[in-house]
Design a protein around this motif. Sequence first.
Motif, PDB file in Angstrom:
ATOM      1  N   GLY A 214     119.057  24.533  10.400  1.00 10.33           N
ATOM      2  CA  GLY A 214     118.348  23.448   9.738  1.00 10.33           C
ATOM      3  C   GLY A 214     116.928  23.812   9.350  1.00 10.33           C
ATOM      4  N   VAL A 215     116.213  24.502  10.241  1.00  9.86           N
ATOM      5  CA  VAL A 215     114.823  24.872   9.971  1.00  9.86           C
ATOM      6  C   VAL A 215     114.729  25.865   8.817  1.00  9.86           C
ATOM      7  CG1 VAL A 215     112.864  26.155  10.913  1.00  9.86           C
ATOM      8  CG2 VAL A 215     113.930  24.341  12.261  1.00  9.86           C
ATOM      9  N   ILE A 216     115.673  26.801   8.765  1.00 10.91           N
ATOM     10  CA  ILE A 216     115.654  27.805   7.699  1.00 10.91           C
ATOM     11  C   ILE A 216     115.913  27.165   6.336  1.00 10.91           C
ATOM     12  CG2 ILE A 216     116.870  29.824   6.764  1.00 10.91           C
ATOM     13  CD1 ILE A 216     117.307  30.716   9.680  1.00 10.91           C
ATOM     14  N   VAL A 217     116.847  26.230   6.290  1.00 11.98           N
ATOM     15  CA  VAL A 217     117.276  25.655   5.013  1.00 11.98           C
ATOM     16  C   VAL A 217     116.388  24.497   4.556  1.00 11.98           C
ATOM     17  CG1 VAL A 217     119.193  24.463   3.859  1.00 11.98           C
ATOM     18  CG2 VAL A 217     119.650  26.409   5.362  1.00 11.98           C
ATOM     19  N   ALA A 218     115.682  23.825   5.488  1.00  5.79           N
ATOM     20  CA  ALA A 218     114.917  22.622   5.149  1.00  5.79           C
ATOM     21  C   ALA A 218     113.944  22.817   3.978  1.00  5.79           C
ATOM     22  CB  ALA A 218     114.171  22.106   6.381  1.00  5.79           C
ATOM     23  N   PRO A 219     113.105  23.865   3.967  1.00  6.84           N
ATOM     24  CA  PRO A 219     112.189  24.023   2.820  1.00  6.84           C
ATOM     25  C   PRO A 219     112.924  24.257   1.499  1.00  6.84           C
ATOM     26  CG  PRO A 219     111.495  25.377   4.676  1.00  6.84           C
ATOM     27  CD  PRO A 219     112.877  24.893   4.986  1.00  6.84           C
ATOM     28  N   ILE A 220     114.057  24.959   1.570  1.00  5.69           N
ATOM     29  CA  ILE A 220     114.845  25.218   0.360  1.00  5.69           C
ATOM     30  C   ILE A 220     115.431  23.915  -0.165  1.00  5.69           C
ATOM     31  CG2 ILE A 220     116.805  26.502  -0.581  1.00  5.69           C
ATOM     32  CD1 ILE A 220     116.393  28.527   1.689  1.00  5.69           C
ATOM     33  N   ALA A 221     115.977  23.103   0.762  1.00  2.99           N
ATOM     34  CA  ALA A 221     116.595  21.836   0.356  1.00  2.99           C
ATOM     35  C   ALA A 221     115.573  20.898  -0.275  1.00  2.99           C
ATOM     36  CB  ALA A 221     117.242  21.171   1.575  1.00  2.99           C
ATOM     37  N   ALA A 222     114.331  20.901   0.237  1.00  3.38           N
ATOM     38  CA  ALA A 222     113.298  20.033  -0.324  1.00  3.38           C
ATOM     39  C   ALA A 222     113.016  20.380  -1.782  1.00  3.38           C
ATOM     40  CB  ALA A 222     112.016  20.141   0.498  1.00  3.38           C
ATOM     41  N   ARG A 223     113.026  21.654  -2.095  1.00  2.00           N
ATOM     42  CA  ARG A 223     112.767  22.081  -3.478  1.00  2.00           C
ATOM     43  C   ARG A 223     113.974  21.832  -4.383  1.00  2.00           C
ATOM     44  NH1 ARG A 223     108.197  24.707  -4.454  1.00  2.00           N
ATOM     45  NH2 ARG A 223     106.938  25.417  -2.703  1.00  2.00           N
ATOM     46  N   LEU A 224     115.163  21.779  -3.782  1.00  2.00           N
ATOM     47  CA  LEU A 224     116.370  21.569  -4.582  1.00  2.00           C
ATOM     48  C   LEU A 224     116.717  20.098  -4.750  1.00  2.00           C
ATOM     49  CD1 LEU A 224     118.696  24.395  -3.175  1.00  2.00           C
ATOM     50  CD2 LEU A 224     117.491  24.362  -5.367  1.00  2.00           C
ATOM     51  N   ALA A 225     115.957  19.210  -4.073  1.00  2.00           N
ATOM     52  CA  ALA A 225     116.236  17.771  -4.176  1.00  2.00           C
ATOM     53  C   ALA A 225     116.195  17.331  -5.633  1.00  2.00           C
ATOM     54  CB  ALA A 225     115.221  16.978  -3.358  1.00  2.00           C
ATOM     55  N   GLY A 226     117.265  16.720  -6.094  1.00  2.76           N
ATOM     56  CA  GLY A 226     117.346  16.261  -7.475  1.00  2.76           C
ATOM     57  C   GLY A 226     117.901  17.296  -8.436  1.00  2.76           C
ATOM     58  N   ARG A 227     118.178  18.508  -7.952  1.00  2.00           N
ATOM     59  CA  ARG A 227     118.667  19.560  -8.846  1.00  2.00           C
ATOM     60  C   ARG A 227     120.129  19.912  -8.599  1.00  2.00           C
ATOM     61  NH1 ARG A 227     113.546  23.837  -8.455  1.00  2.00           N
ATOM     62  NH2 ARG A 227     111.918  22.316  -8.989  1.00  2.00           N
ATOM     63  N   LEU A 228     120.573  19.909  -7.342  1.00  2.47           N
ATOM     64  CA  LEU A 228     121.966  20.250  -7.051  1.00  2.47           C
ATOM     65  C   LEU A 228     122.895  19.098  -7.445  1.00  2.47           C
ATOM     66  CD1 LEU A 228     121.735  21.988  -3.546  1.00  2.47           C
ATOM     67  CD2 LEU A 228     121.954  23.055  -5.787  1.00  2.47           C
ATOM     68  N   PRO A 229     124.168  19.397  -7.691  1.00  3.77           N
ATOM     69  CA  PRO A 229     125.136  18.328  -8.011  1.00  3.77           C
ATOM     70  C   PRO A 229     125.396  17.450  -6.799  1.00  3.77           C
ATOM     71  CG  PRO A 229     126.249  20.445  -7.790  1.00  3.77           C
ATOM     72  CD  PRO A 229     124.783  20.741  -7.739  1.00  3.77           C
TER      73      PRO A 229
END
Length: 300
Positions: A214-229
């Motif tokens: 979760g910690v590794i992916v959290a910053p990536i997910a924040a930047r992808l919010a609104g972009r992934l399907p």
Amino acid sequence: MWLVAAFALAGGLAQLVDGTLGMGFGVTSATVLLALGVAPATASAATHAAKLPTTLISGLSHWRVGNVDKAVLIRVAIPGAIGGFLGAVVLTSISLAAAKSGMAALLLFFGAVILLRFGFGLRIIPTPKSGHTARWLAPIGLLGGFVDATGGGGWGPVVTPSLMTVTSHEPRKVVGTTNAAEFAVAVSVSLGFITGAAHQDIPWLPVLGLVLGGVIVAPIAARLAGRLPHAPMGVMVGGLIILVNSVVVLAALANLPLALDLALMVGWLLLVARLARTAWHKERAERLAASTPVAEPALV
């Protein structure tokens, strides 16, 4: 070591979903732990222990990229923390059998919430559509915190669609605010479980795996919010949560033959895969239509 790696993968995928959809980490993690035979109160305690670092990193990441509304955050987080503490105390005070069936039923419900939300565009959690926005924030947070503690997850499925209804924010800001507020709820719920005995039997290796992923992916997910399907991801997560928890609920209600259980599982997975594909095509068409500029009428 393989156990930590497996849960790190699960935690990473759950956080990717949670960080982009605003829901999924707690419900997914609690479902996995419950399926492994972990006691309900312990599964919820373990999930919220894993949420402490993941929600902190996720909230800070969303804050950094401008996805958080500070006023809404405070008005949702404080009642959410109160509801979370009360929910933890309630869960540790009821019998093991009742807690297991109740948690599985609640997770099954939230799986249906997620599946219907992203597969059909339906909301089965009623949300207020009139009145002053601010008056609804505290009740939303209180309810979200309570069901999050008693179900091992549920903050996102309750709070995210509710904030999308009572605020005018775009989805990425609703997701960011929900994720940031969840840290306060995780702290409060963990304190609630410390008052009982649920924290004593926490499976720390799976928790460590969930935290790392979760910690590794959290910053990536924040930047992808609104972009992934969003739609196909939501359909698949909701479908899997329904599958796993329906097994627990059906086992408590009836003893079905193994062949019938397997047939139902395969049929359900095929149905979910087809629904996810349809949702993906529909979302892709909508995004394409939204990005296509409208031609101006020619002058005669």
